[in-house]
Design an enzyme around this catalytic site. Structure first.
Site, mmCIF file in Angstrom:
data_model
loop_
_atom_site.group_PDB
_atom_site.id
_atom_site.type_symbol
_atom_site.label_atom_id
_atom_site.label_comp_id
_atom_site.label_asym_id
_atom_site.label_seq_id
_atom_site.Cartn_x
_atom_site.Cartn_y
_atom_site.Cartn_z
ATOM 1 N N PHE A 193 -7.332 -3.487 8.112
ATOM 2 C CA PHE A 193 -6.490 -2.294 8.339
ATOM 3 C C PHE A 193 -5.334 -2.476 9.307
ATOM 4 O O PHE A 193 -4.307 -1.810 9.171
ATOM 5 C CB PHE A 193 -7.323 -1.034 8.619
ATOM 6 N N HIS A 235 -13.410 -4.415 1.425
ATOM 7 C CA HIS A 235 -11.994 -4.738 1.658
ATOM 8 C C HIS A 235 -11.232 -4.969 0.355
ATOM 9 O O HIS A 235 -10.671 -6.037 0.153
ATOM 10 C CB HIS A 235 -11.867 -6.005 2.518
ATOM 11 N N ASN A 238 -10.635 -8.533 8.668
ATOM 12 C CA ASN A 238 -10.679 -7.125 8.258
ATOM 13 C C ASN A 238 -9.236 -6.610 8.170
ATOM 14 O O ASN A 238 -8.419 -6.909 9.025
ATOM 15 C CB ASN A 238 -11.469 -6.307 9.281
ATOM 16 N N GLU A 243 -18.471 -11.366 10.535
ATOM 17 C CA GLU A 243 -18.737 -10.382 11.569
ATOM 18 C C GLU A 243 -20.244 -10.227 11.723
ATOM 19 O O GLU A 243 -21.000 -10.268 10.740
ATOM 20 C CB GLU A 243 -18.054 -9.061 11.244
ATOM 21 N N ASN A 301 -15.013 3.343 8.194
ATOM 22 C CA ASN A 301 -15.064 1.906 8.474
ATOM 23 C C ASN A 301 -15.623 1.606 9.859
ATOM 24 O O ASN A 301 -15.851 2.489 10.673
ATOM 25 C CB ASN A 301 -13.715 1.219 8.191
HETATM 26 P P1 FAD Z 1 -7.391 4.093 2.078
HETATM 27 O O1 FAD Z 1 -7.702 4.050 3.533
HETATM 28 O O2 FAD Z 1 -8.461 3.723 1.123
HETATM 29 O O3 FAD Z 1 -6.858 5.540 1.761
HETATM 30 C C1 FAD Z 1 -6.571 5.990 0.471
HETATM 31 C C2 FAD Z 1 -6.705 7.503 0.456
HETATM 32 O O4 FAD Z 1 -6.134 8.014 -0.735
HETATM 33 C C3 FAD Z 1 -8.150 8.001 0.477
HETATM 34 O O5 FAD Z 1 -8.287 8.986 1.468
HETATM 35 C C4 FAD Z 1 -8.371 8.565 -0.921
HETATM 36 O O6 FAD Z 1 -9.281 9.653 -0.956
HETATM 37 C C5 FAD Z 1 -6.976 9.000 -1.298
HETATM 38 N N1 FAD Z 1 -6.723 9.007 -2.748
HETATM 39 C C6 FAD Z 1 -7.021 8.046 -3.653
HETATM 40 N N2 FAD Z 1 -6.580 8.369 -4.870
HETATM 41 C C7 FAD Z 1 -5.982 9.574 -4.751
HETATM 42 C C8 FAD Z 1 -5.322 10.443 -5.680
HETATM 43 N N3 FAD Z 1 -5.175 10.124 -6.969
HETATM 44 N N4 FAD Z 1 -4.846 11.624 -5.216
HETATM 45 C C9 FAD Z 1 -4.970 11.969 -3.910
HETATM 46 N N5 FAD Z 1 -5.585 11.174 -2.987
HETATM 47 C C10 FAD Z 1 -6.070 9.993 -3.409
HETATM 48 N N6 FAD Z 1 -11.228 -2.534 7.560
HETATM 49 C C11 FAD Z 1 -10.997 -3.048 8.778
HETATM 50 O O7 FAD Z 1 -9.881 -3.489 9.066
HETATM 51 N N7 FAD Z 1 -11.994 -3.063 9.738
HETATM 52 C C12 FAD Z 1 -13.259 -2.615 9.470
HETATM 53 O O8 FAD Z 1 -14.129 -2.638 10.351
HETATM 54 C C13 FAD Z 1 -13.531 -2.099 8.168
HETATM 55 N N8 FAD Z 1 -14.773 -1.653 7.839
HETATM 56 C C14 FAD Z 1 -14.961 -1.016 6.631
HETATM 57 C C15 FAD Z 1 -16.190 -0.407 6.357
HETATM 58 C C16 FAD Z 1 -16.361 0.334 5.185
HETATM 59 C C17 FAD Z 1 -17.689 0.985 4.901
HETATM 60 C C18 FAD Z 1 -15.279 0.468 4.275
HETATM 61 C C19 FAD Z 1 -15.408 1.273 3.018
HETATM 62 C C20 FAD Z 1 -14.057 -0.137 4.539
HETATM 63 C C21 FAD Z 1 -13.888 -0.882 5.713
HETATM 64 N N9 FAD Z 1 -12.655 -1.464 6.018
HETATM 65 C C22 FAD Z 1 -12.462 -2.040 7.245
HETATM 66 C C23 FAD Z 1 -11.544 -1.461 5.056
HETATM 67 C C24 FAD Z 1 -10.440 -0.450 5.378
HETATM 68 O O9 FAD Z 1 -10.996 0.806 5.676
HETATM 69 C C25 FAD Z 1 -9.488 -0.371 4.179
HETATM 70 O O10 FAD Z 1 -8.948 -1.655 3.984
HETATM 71 C C26 FAD Z 1 -8.356 0.627 4.388
HETATM 72 O O11 FAD Z 1 -8.858 1.917 4.599
HETATM 73 C C27 FAD Z 1 -7.397 0.645 3.211
HETATM 74 O O12 FAD Z 1 -6.275 1.415 3.574
HETATM 75 P P2 FAD Z 1 -5.290 2.040 2.491
HETATM 76 O O13 FAD Z 1 -4.153 2.649 3.224
HETATM 77 O O14 FAD Z 1 -4.984 1.018 1.479
HETATM 78 O O15 FAD Z 1 -6.107 3.165 1.722
#
Ligand code: FAD
Length: 503
Positions: free
Chosen positions: A481, A441, A479, A356, A115
């Protein structure tokens, strides 16, 4: 033969998962984290762990034959994306559903690896509207500050912002927004702005200035492996298994039994096994967590899971657009991939937008201003389980993206009018000025207070918890996170005290 047992099991290593594992480990509870992606700590032949957006290789994408960057073309030319050869366990995934591509990170650290590091805290009034059952006082006094501190959030030095060539693109867009009567704001980040100054002066290896971001940053960014997960491992009670996917969940005494599938980096299954636990925390992300629960409900391993699972999914109103500047308004050839300014029209009664100002770091002058806008889009998608593919299908029609586009268009039409500019139509296939058919997101799918109680306990399922973005009802206005992190801190504090008798 009985499956091995761990007291606590956490699925995923993103924000919700990392917070949960640290707090469990610090409370003395032995915890195993299961992550389907790789641990990104080994340099390739080029001496780097991650590849750049300008020169992507197999490390870029999670089992794709070609990169799928959000921009399809440049000057209508197919120069953005590259063939990758043999599919590999790369760091960025795009899960393609009809009408919607969802980008997610794969690896230890989840989305924090890919991200942009933008770390805003939501407008309090909007947060209270979105999650009315959550005590906003506790969030804004305690958990948001805690999350920002733990994540290492910092803000750019205003003098640096005003003079550095690497944010010329941001200043140009800011000037245009102001001329049209809009406010802008500085957005905090987890990229270390002191590092950025050093890389600009060539005193440190370049990362944000080397086109690195969506396929990983080699330097400068405090991804979760450097913050929460490092601390979690430091407790001595947390271990992480990588390249291992949780496939199934079933009841097992007072706890749960999960099915695991371990692969090598080329996708070959090398082991299938089971692991039993007492407490199971799901942090596989909005799509991942929802899919695991839907599969469990629909294949009958946890048949009593609530009907609310699979519902209430949204894109945070994500929409991307670009404007074509006049020739006297160049945006700069060296652009930081880390955004630091946003146009804040969030208080608009009809068309709220938080846009942004994004870079277009291609190494040459583009005269383009790129934006990722967050809007209010009341549309919600839902997931169903597909027995043929064993995956979750997202139901989202193309028309459901229209409200996002309308709000962005309201803002950027005004800017174009004030400046006498137009939209760029060469970046997204079909000459479209707006792209709302992908999102960064994803939010929702197993909502707080609906699929779970007010702290992420899955209804009727003692010791089963949701920790991540699946809890958030489709919108946040910024955003996400920092909010995912703060909410996970709040929930695990309560659960440790009430369910595990730890303080
Ligand atoms: P995630 O961070 O998605 O983590 C889930 C994890 O679980 C992953 O590592 C995945 O591989 C793993 N997983 C999934 N299914 C399984 C399974 N069955 N078994 C084992 N492991 C599994 N947010 C911001 O706030 N600021 C930003 O600037 C921003 N920019 C972004 C840019 C990009 C390109 C992207 C893709 C996202 C961005 N985001 C940003 C969004 C932010 O990264 C997400 O909202 C956040 O990571 C979600 O957190 P989470 O804890 O829900 O899960």
């Amino acid at each position: 033969e009985a499956a091995p047992y761990v007291p606590a099991l956490v699925v995923g290593t993103g924000y919700g998962a990392a917070v949960t594992a640290l707090r469990l480990g610090a409370a003395g509870i032995k915890t195993t984290m299961i992550e389907m992606g790789q641990l990104w700590n080994t340099a390739g032949k080029d001496g780097k762990v991650f590849c750049s957006t300008l020169n992507p290789d197999r490390r870029s994408m999670w089992f794709h034959r070609r990169t799928e960057a959000p921009l399809d073309t440049f000057l209508w030319l197919d120069v953005v994306n590259r063939d990758l050869g043999r599919p590999y366990a790369g760091v960025l995934d795009r899960i393609d559903f009809p009408n919607m591509g969802v980008y997610v990170g794969r690896g230890v650290g989840g989305g924090s690896l890919v991200n942009g590091g933008m770390a805003p805290t939501p407008d309090r009034a909007y947060f209270e509207k979105v999650l009315p059952q959550v005590d906003a006082d506790a969030m804004y006094r305690r958990y948001f500050p805690l999350a920002r501190r733990m994540l290492g959030v910092n803000t750019i030095d205003p003098r640096y912002l005003e003079q550095t060539p690497v944010y010329k693109y941001a200043r140009v867009s800011r000037r245009h927004a102001h001329r049209a009567g809009f406010r802008t704001s500085v957005v905090p980040n987890v990229y270390d702005f002191n590092y950025l100054r050093r890389e600009e002066k060539k005193q440190a290896p370049r990362s944000a200035l080397a086109g690195e971001v969506i396929y990983g940053n080699n330097h400068g960014k405090l991804s979760l492996d450097k913050t929460y997960l490092a601390d979690a491992l430091g407790t001595g009670n947390v271990t992480i298994r990588t390249l291992t996917r949780v496939t199934t969940i079933r009841q097992h005494g007072k706890g749960y039994l999960v099915g695991l599938e371990q692969i090598d980096a080329w996708g070959k299954v090398i082991r299938r096994s089971e692991l039993a636990c007492r407490h199971l925390f799901l942090g596989a992300g909005s799509v991942g967590t929802t899919e695991l629960l839907l599969r469990a409900r629909e294949t009958g391993t946890l048949p009593d899971l609530p009907a609310a699972i699979g519902r209430g999914w949204g894109t945070n109103g994500n929409v991307m657009t670009a404007r074509a500047n006049h020739l006297w308004d160049p945006t700069g050839t060296l652009q930081s991939t880390i955004p630091t300014l946003a146009i804040d029209n969030w208080r608009h009664p009809k068309h709220p937008a938080f846009a942004e100002i994004a870079p277009l770091p291609v190494g040459l002058e583009t005269w383009a201003s790129l934006y990722l806008a967050i809007t209010v889009n009341p549309e919600r998608g839902h997931f169903t389980y597909n027995h043929h593919t064993d995956r979750a299908d997202l139901h989202w029609s193309a028309g459901q993206s229209t409200p996002s586009i309308r709000s962005a268009q309201f803002l950027f039409d005004k800017i174009n009018k004030a400046i006498g500019t137009t939209y760029r139509r060469d970046l997204f296939t079909g000459n479209r000025p707006f792209a709302a058919d992908f999102c960064y997101h994803p939010l929702g799918g197993a909502l707080l207070g609906k699929a779970t109680d007010n702290y992420g306990r899955v209804r009727n399922h003692p010791n089963l918890y949701i920790t991540d973005s699946a809890l958030i009802p489709g919108t946040l206005g910024v955003n996400p996170f920092v909010t995912i992190t703060a909410l996970a801190e709040r929930n695990i504090t309560h659960i440790l005290a009430k369910d595990l008798n730890r303080r």
